[in-house]
Design an enzyme around this catalytic site. Sequence first.
Site, PDB file in Angstrom:
ATOM      1  N   GLU A 347      39.876  15.885  12.166  1.00 37.46           N
ATOM      2  CA  GLU A 347      38.945  17.002  12.267  1.00 37.46           C
ATOM      3  C   GLU A 347      37.610  16.443  12.749  1.00 37.46           C
ATOM      4  OE1 GLU A 347      36.215  19.167   8.937  1.00 37.46           O
ATOM      5  OE2 GLU A 347      38.327  18.952   8.465  1.00 37.46           O
ATOM      6  N   HIS A 430      42.059  17.356  -0.226  1.00 25.48           N
ATOM      7  CA  HIS A 430      43.365  18.046  -0.193  1.00 25.48           C
ATOM      8  C   HIS A 430      44.373  17.465  -1.188  1.00 25.48           C
ATOM      9  CE1 HIS A 430      42.467  18.633   4.436  1.00 25.48           C
ATOM     10  NE2 HIS A 430      41.688  19.385   3.689  1.00 25.48           N
ATOM     11  N   ASN A 468      45.159  20.527   7.338  1.00 27.20           N
ATOM     12  CA  ASN A 468      44.457  21.149   6.211  1.00 27.20           C
ATOM     13  C   ASN A 468      45.405  22.164   5.565  1.00 27.20           C
ATOM     14  OD1 ASN A 468      42.975  20.597   8.730  1.00 27.20           O
ATOM     15  ND2 ASN A 468      41.199  20.706   7.412  1.00 27.20           N
TER      16      ASN A 468
HETATM   17  P1  FAD Z   1      42.330  26.203  -5.812  1.00 24.24           P
HETATM   18  O1  FAD Z   1      41.837  26.879  -4.603  1.00 24.24           O
HETATM   19  O2  FAD Z   1      41.778  24.876  -6.163  1.00 24.24           O
HETATM   20  O3  FAD Z   1      42.092  27.208  -7.037  1.00 24.24           O
HETATM   21  C1  FAD Z   1      42.311  26.858  -8.369  1.00 24.24           C
HETATM   22  C2  FAD Z   1      41.380  27.685  -9.267  1.00 24.24           C
HETATM   23  O4  FAD Z   1      41.774  27.511 -10.630  1.00 24.24           O
HETATM   24  C3  FAD Z   1      39.914  27.257  -9.186  1.00 24.24           C
HETATM   25  O5  FAD Z   1      39.105  28.378  -8.950  1.00 24.24           O
HETATM   26  C4  FAD Z   1      39.646  26.634 -10.557  1.00 24.24           C
HETATM   27  O6  FAD Z   1      38.323  26.827 -11.011  1.00 24.24           O
HETATM   28  C5  FAD Z   1      40.638  27.371 -11.443  1.00 24.24           C
HETATM   29  N1  FAD Z   1      41.021  26.597 -12.630  1.00 24.24           N
HETATM   30  C6  FAD Z   1      41.435  25.310 -12.663  1.00 24.24           C
HETATM   31  N2  FAD Z   1      41.692  24.926 -13.920  1.00 24.24           N
HETATM   32  C7  FAD Z   1      41.428  25.998 -14.713  1.00 24.24           C
HETATM   33  C8  FAD Z   1      41.485  26.215 -16.118  1.00 24.24           C
HETATM   34  N3  FAD Z   1      41.877  25.253 -16.973  1.00 24.24           N
HETATM   35  N4  FAD Z   1      41.134  27.430 -16.606  1.00 24.24           N
HETATM   36  C9  FAD Z   1      40.733  28.429 -15.769  1.00 24.24           C
HETATM   37  N5  FAD Z   1      40.657  28.270 -14.418  1.00 24.24           N
HETATM   38  C10 FAD Z   1      41.008  27.070 -13.899  1.00 24.24           C
HETATM   39  N6  FAD Z   1      41.714  23.324   3.166  1.00 24.24           N
HETATM   40  C11 FAD Z   1      41.984  23.851   4.369  1.00 24.24           C
HETATM   41  O7  FAD Z   1      43.108  24.293   4.626  1.00 24.24           O
HETATM   42  N7  FAD Z   1      41.005  23.915   5.350  1.00 24.24           N
HETATM   43  C12 FAD Z   1      39.756  23.415   5.140  1.00 24.24           C
HETATM   44  O8  FAD Z   1      38.887  23.493   6.030  1.00 24.24           O
HETATM   45  C13 FAD Z   1      39.465  22.822   3.870  1.00 24.24           C
HETATM   46  N8  FAD Z   1      38.243  22.277   3.622  1.00 24.24           N
HETATM   47  C14 FAD Z   1      37.953  21.843   2.349  1.00 24.24           C
HETATM   48  C15 FAD Z   1      36.660  21.425   2.048  1.00 24.24           C
HETATM   49  C16 FAD Z   1      36.313  21.083   0.739  1.00 24.24           C
HETATM   50  C17 FAD Z   1      34.921  20.622   0.421  1.00 24.24           C
HETATM   51  C18 FAD Z   1      37.296  21.168  -0.294  1.00 24.24           C
HETATM   52  C19 FAD Z   1      36.961  20.826  -1.724  1.00 24.24           C
HETATM   53  C20 FAD Z   1      38.589  21.571   0.006  1.00 24.24           C
HETATM   54  C21 FAD Z   1      38.932  21.908   1.312  1.00 24.24           C
HETATM   55  N9  FAD Z   1      40.210  22.366   1.623  1.00 24.24           N
HETATM   56  C22 FAD Z   1      40.484  22.835   2.885  1.00 24.24           C
HETATM   57  C23 FAD Z   1      41.285  22.389   0.615  1.00 24.24           C
HETATM   58  C24 FAD Z   1      41.590  23.782   0.047  1.00 24.24           C
HETATM   59  O9  FAD Z   1      40.399  24.425  -0.343  1.00 24.24           O
HETATM   60  C25 FAD Z   1      42.553  23.632  -1.145  1.00 24.24           C
HETATM   61  O10 FAD Z   1      43.726  23.011  -0.673  1.00 24.24           O
HETATM   62  C26 FAD Z   1      42.910  24.975  -1.765  1.00 24.24           C
HETATM   63  O11 FAD Z   1      41.773  25.632  -2.255  1.00 24.24           O
HETATM   64  C27 FAD Z   1      43.905  24.796  -2.900  1.00 24.24           C
HETATM   65  O12 FAD Z   1      44.372  26.072  -3.285  1.00 24.24           O
HETATM   66  P2  FAD Z   1      45.050  26.289  -4.693  1.00 24.24           P
HETATM   67  O13 FAD Z   1      45.527  27.690  -4.774  1.00 24.24           O
HETATM   68  O14 FAD Z   1      46.064  25.212  -4.916  1.00 24.24           O
HETATM   69  O15 FAD Z   1      43.919  26.035  -5.806  1.00 24.24           O
END
Ligand code: FAD
Length: 490
Positions: A347, A430, A468
């Site tokens: 990227e 990630h 990503n």
């Molecule tokens: P998450 O989106 O992590 O959601 C999990 C949620 O559960 C969170 O809101 C958290 O607060 C909540 N949670 C966790 N534990 C508890 C608990 N014990 N009690 C209550 N709530 C809880 N991916 C891309 O595809 N493109 C990008 O450009 C990209 N850029 C990124 C840039 C950054 C800075 C970061 C940090 C990540 C990036 N990612 C990107 C990765 C992407 O955001 C993640 O892969 C994705 O959000 C994961 O989705 P998920 O559903 O697994 O969990």
Amino acid sequence: TEMIDKEVVIIGSGYGGSVAALRLCEKNIPVTLLEMGLDWEKSGEKFSPMINPGHSAAWLKTKTIAPFMNLFRLEKFTGALDRLDFEHIKIWVGRGVGGGSLVNGGMAVTPKKEYFKEMFPNLDTEKFYSHYFPLANKELKTNVASEEFLDGCDFYKFKRVGEEEAKNAGFKTVRVPNVYDFKYMEKEYKEEVPRSALAGEVIYGNNHGKNSLDKTYLKKATATGKLEILELHKVNHISQNPDKSYSIDISVINTKGEEIQHKIINAKKLILSAGTMGSLELLLKSKAVAQFSIDENIGKEWGNNGNFMTGRNWVKAFSGGTGFKQSTIPVGGIDHWEDKEHPFFVEIAPLPMGMNVATSLYLMVNKLKKFGEVNYNLKEQKLDLNWDKSHTVHMKDNAKYFLKTMNKANGGTRSHLLFHNGFGADVCYHPLGGIVLGKATDQFGRLNGHKNLYVIDGSLIPGTIGVNPFVTITAIAEYCMEEIIRKDFV
Ligand code: FAD
């Protein structure tokens, strides 16, 4: 302690949790969604730009936690960005209603079909590419910037320089779709609407322009009237009752992170969508502290999606570097995935520091050669990650090769000031895997050994997907929820 009974509870409001919420609510099934972070829209709090970090900048820390330049002190607040520190790797995650979508770069990339097939040999690849991926991209509002805009916009000089240099070095460049609304960005550029991506907002949240989950899946789910979102509800652990329902032990917290109430919610059906690290912690900790029974595969096949950061200092002095003004939203990629010796995807990242640092920043996505493993350390009450330099040594080789090739064609040097001498092996955006689809769960995210317990998030992907990951997480969530609703919710 307050005790409450619910039919269906989802823990976590990121991609997995938001898809699950919408698809259940659409079928008239009432859902309670627990999120430890803030409901930012409701709170009236603003997201802060990178050069002026405020409340949103970090989850309960007193100093900023960006990948570099952490010179800012903070007031302790339930911010949108969190960082989990392990010995050899730092993992960034989003906190708040919308999870990672609040803080991520919005890059919406569909993985390569061949690699998807390799990672998920038991899934119907054709159906994913004809149905689940297009569905995910449509709901997420994926769009592509117009070339004319990118060519003329001074905020995208870093991208033009990055692509030109990549081409000079013989690399293939690709346009990367995003969920940031590029039509909004064009208006921002003309100063017709408030600026966000063009005002340095991204990893501490965007106030405008980005179609984060609160503007897509969760908005639709809320419109059904069936969704109850409980913010600042931090789940401590789960246990199972004699009648097979699940007890969820919750600390309701204030914005300083202090417990203001203790709650137990009993749920007949429970969906874990706390993100890779969150769902792993909940299951492994619940086993350790509440004898919760879990499958032996939980914690295995974890990976960093091959994340490796690097940068180059740019030495073509007279041509003005990568630009004083930079959009925070990446649009360019380098596709070197098919190479036999050095396969990677890069990227071309912005470095919106508010000054012309004449540095190019790159986030590489490599293959994995070796999985990591996650365990729970009861004594220290935190996750242990079996992950060290041996897991990333080939990624560093790729980074060296990439920089050498770029420097040879364009001049420039490795950016020694960024990361550790220019190599960020420990930067992970990630985290994936640990509760792998078809291993720790059945083919649809039902946890082995349980009847009404599901995992729907990034932990289902075995450590790597080559790009990503959020489009893939969304598509897999759509696929799992379709079957789960059809079979388990009649
Ligand atoms: P998450 O989106 O992590 O959601 C999990 C949620 O559960 C969170 O809101 C958290 O607060 C909540 N949670 C966790 N534990 C508890 C608990 N014990 N009690 C209550 N709530 C809880 N991916 C891309 O595809 N493109 C990008 O450009 C990209 N850029 C990124 C840039 C950054 C800075 C970061 C940090 C990540 C990036 N990612 C990107 C990765 C992407 O955001 C993640 O892969 C994705 O959000 C994961 O989705 P998920 O559903 O697994 O969990």
